[in-house]
Design a protein around this motif. Structure first.
Motif, PDB file in Angstrom:
ATOM      1  N   VAL A 150      -4.473 -10.551 -11.919  1.00 29.49           N
ATOM      2  CA  VAL A 150      -5.532 -10.637 -10.912  1.00 29.49           C
ATOM      3  C   VAL A 150      -5.982 -12.077 -10.675  1.00 29.49           C
ATOM      4  O   VAL A 150      -6.100 -12.538  -9.530  1.00 29.49           O
ATOM      5  N   ALA A 151      -6.236 -12.806 -11.753  1.00 31.89           N
ATOM      6  CA  ALA A 151      -6.697 -14.188 -11.606  1.00 31.89           C
ATOM      7  C   ALA A 151      -5.628 -15.055 -10.951  1.00 31.89           C
ATOM      8  O   ALA A 151      -5.924 -15.882 -10.075  1.00 31.89           O
ATOM      9  N   GLU A 152      -4.385 -14.864 -11.363  1.00 30.53           N
ATOM     10  CA  GLU A 152      -3.272 -15.635 -10.790  1.00 30.53           C
ATOM     11  C   GLU A 152      -3.131 -15.374  -9.287  1.00 30.53           C
ATOM     12  O   GLU A 152      -2.898 -16.310  -8.506  1.00 30.53           O
ATOM     13  N   LEU A 153      -3.310 -14.126  -8.878  1.00 32.22           N
ATOM     14  CA  LEU A 153      -3.165 -13.757  -7.473  1.00 32.22           C
ATOM     15  C   LEU A 153      -4.384 -14.136  -6.644  1.00 32.22           C
ATOM     16  O   LEU A 153      -4.307 -14.197  -5.416  1.00 32.22           O
ATOM     17  N   GLY A 154      -5.499 -14.364  -7.313  1.00 34.27           N
ATOM     18  CA  GLY A 154      -6.714 -14.785  -6.614  1.00 34.27           C
ATOM     19  C   GLY A 154      -7.385 -13.703  -5.805  1.00 34.27           C
ATOM     20  O   GLY A 154      -8.131 -13.997  -4.868  1.00 34.27           O
ATOM     21  N   VAL A 155      -7.159 -12.448  -6.175  1.00 34.68           N
ATOM     22  CA  VAL A 155      -7.734 -11.330  -5.416  1.00 34.68           C
ATOM     23  C   VAL A 155      -9.085 -10.935  -5.997  1.00 34.68           C
ATOM     24  O   VAL A 155      -9.352 -11.115  -7.184  1.00 34.68           O
ATOM     25  N   VAL A 156      -9.945 -10.359  -5.129  1.00 34.89           N
ATOM     26  CA  VAL A 156     -11.297 -10.026  -5.568  1.00 34.89           C
ATOM     27  C   VAL A 156     -11.631  -8.547  -5.370  1.00 34.89           C
ATOM     28  O   VAL A 156     -12.722  -8.107  -5.741  1.00 34.89           O
ATOM     29  N   ALA A 157     -10.730  -7.773  -4.788  1.00 35.89           N
ATOM     30  CA  ALA A 157     -10.984  -6.355  -4.552  1.00 35.89           C
ATOM     31  C   ALA A 157      -9.640  -5.661  -4.359  1.00 35.89           C
ATOM     32  O   ALA A 157      -8.586  -6.318  -4.294  1.00 35.89           O
ATOM     33  N   ALA A 158      -9.669  -4.327  -4.274  1.00 32.81           N
ATOM     34  CA  ALA A 158      -8.432  -3.574  -4.122  1.00 32.81           C
ATOM     35  C   ALA A 158      -8.665  -2.325  -3.285  1.00 32.81           C
ATOM     36  O   ALA A 158      -9.734  -1.703  -3.345  1.00 32.81           O
ATOM     37  N   ALA A 159      -7.670  -1.965  -2.486  1.00 26.76           N
ATOM     38  CA  ALA A 159      -7.664  -0.732  -1.705  1.00 26.76           C
ATOM     39  C   ALA A 159      -6.457   0.095  -2.121  1.00 26.76           C
ATOM     40  O   ALA A 159      -5.625  -0.353  -2.905  1.00 26.76           O
ATOM     41  N   GLY A 160      -6.354   1.310  -1.584  1.00 28.16           N
ATOM     42  CA  GLY A 160      -5.239   2.185  -1.947  1.00 28.16           C
ATOM     43  C   GLY A 160      -5.666   3.234  -2.950  1.00 28.16           C
ATOM     44  O   GLY A 160      -6.715   3.122  -3.600  1.00 28.16           O
ATOM     45  N   ALA A 161      -4.837   4.262  -3.102  1.00 24.07           N
ATOM     46  CA  ALA A 161      -5.197   5.418  -3.917  1.00 24.07           C
ATOM     47  C   ALA A 161      -5.431   5.083  -5.382  1.00 24.07           C
ATOM     48  O   ALA A 161      -6.195   5.769  -6.059  1.00 24.07           O
ATOM     49  N   LEU A 162      -4.783   4.044  -5.910  1.00 23.37           N
ATOM     50  CA  LEU A 162      -4.970   3.666  -7.316  1.00 23.37           C
ATOM     51  C   LEU A 162      -5.653   2.302  -7.442  1.00 23.37           C
ATOM     52  O   LEU A 162      -5.437   1.570  -8.407  1.00 23.37           O
ATOM     53  N   ALA A 163      -6.494   1.989  -6.486  1.00 20.38           N
ATOM     54  CA  ALA A 163      -7.235   0.720  -6.524  1.00 20.38           C
ATOM     55  C   ALA A 163      -8.093   0.592  -7.768  1.00 20.38           C
ATOM     56  O   ALA A 163      -8.347  -0.514  -8.251  1.00 20.38           O
ATOM     57  N   ASP A 164      -8.544   1.720  -8.304  1.00 20.74           N
ATOM     58  CA  ASP A 164      -9.459   1.665  -9.449  1.00 20.74           C
ATOM     59  C   ASP A 164      -8.767   1.389 -10.771  1.00 20.74           C
ATOM     60  O   ASP A 164      -9.416   1.344 -11.808  1.00 20.74           O
ATOM     61  N   THR A 165      -7.444   1.174 -10.756  1.00 19.93           N
ATOM     62  CA  THR A 165      -6.722   0.946 -12.016  1.00 19.93           C
ATOM     63  C   THR A 165      -6.652  -0.522 -12.413  1.00 19.93           C
ATOM     64  O   THR A 165      -6.152  -0.841 -13.493  1.00 19.93           O
ATOM     65  N   VAL A 166      -7.134  -1.432 -11.564  1.00 22.79           N
ATOM     66  CA  VAL A 166      -6.966  -2.855 -11.853  1.00 22.79           C
ATOM     67  C   VAL A 166      -8.283  -3.574 -12.116  1.00 22.79           C
ATOM     68  O   VAL A 166      -8.317  -4.801 -12.227  1.00 22.79           O
TER      69      VAL A 166
END
Length: 220
Positions: A150-166
């Motif tokens: 997550v830190a490497e990719l620089g993302v701050v949120a997630a969508a999709g059916a399994l967004a809550d797994t990260v």
């Protein structure tokens, strides 16, 4: 232009009729059912229901857009084969789009984000996006492996059916919508660009494998 949009890359069996104009798009009818084992049984009834809601027949469709994954082999091929068959029968172009791109097209986010869906085998399909488009993926990994990036990719949120797994704030939508699918293909549809071949994004080999040749048994 009236566009039929299909996606079976996730447990959501999506069909919709979207009206595409020079400056926008609008869903005229939609059917979204959720059953990972009944893509084949639910898709065509969904197509007919979406057309009925839109007040049109299949003969009024001018183009087809279908999600090409990533997704499990069995479900994904239902949507793609159906799209190709309808396009051939109706004599209209069929455009394939990444299903994760279609989800991302509907996301409202304040920063870079992931789209994460179920790849089965305790793995997830994922892709990363910023304000201009996809930056990484699509790829397949275990949720823990993706969470560690997550830190490497620089993302701050997630969508999709399994967004809550990260371990990130969860955004909508959880699956591709008809408008999202057509939005990804909108430029090509408006210009009449050649859609090219439909190429599925499986990202790994299917579970079912062809049996190897049997060994010859000799006697003597």
């Amino acid at each position: 232009m009236l566009v039929l949009a299909l996606d079976t890359a996730t447990p959501a069996v999506t069909a919709g009729v979207v009206e595409l104009t020079a400056d926008g798009l609008r869903t005229r009818g939609a059917s979204i059912a959720h059953d990972p084992r009944k893509h084949g049984e639910l898709l065509i009834p969904g197509v007919l229901a979406a057309c009925a809601e839109a007040g049109i027949t299949l003969q009024d469709i001018e183009a087809v857009v279908t999600g090409i994954g990533p997704g499990p082999f069995t479900g994904l091929r239902v949507g793609m084969v159906t799209a190709a068959s309808l396009g051939d029968a109706l004599g209209v172009p069929v455009h394939g789009v990444c299903s994760h791109d279609a989800i991302a097209a509907e996301v409202v986010a304040a920063g870079p984000f992931l789209v994460v869906t179920d790849a089965r085998r305790r793995e997830v399909y994922w892709a990363a996006y910023n304000g201009t488009g996809r930056t990484h993926g699509p790829a397949v990994d275990a949720p823990a492996v993706l969470a560690a990036r997550v830190a490497e990719l620089g993302v701050v949120a997630a969508a999709g059916a399994l967004a809550d797994t990260v371990g990130l704030p969860v955004l909508e939508p959880s699956s591709a919508t008809p408008e999202g699918l057509v939005a990804v293909a909108a430029d090509a549809l408006r210009t009449g660009a050649d859609p090219g071949l439909l190429e599925p994004l499986y990202l790994r080999r299917p579970d079912a494998q062809e049996m190897s040749a049997r060994k010859r048994v000799t006697t003597g």
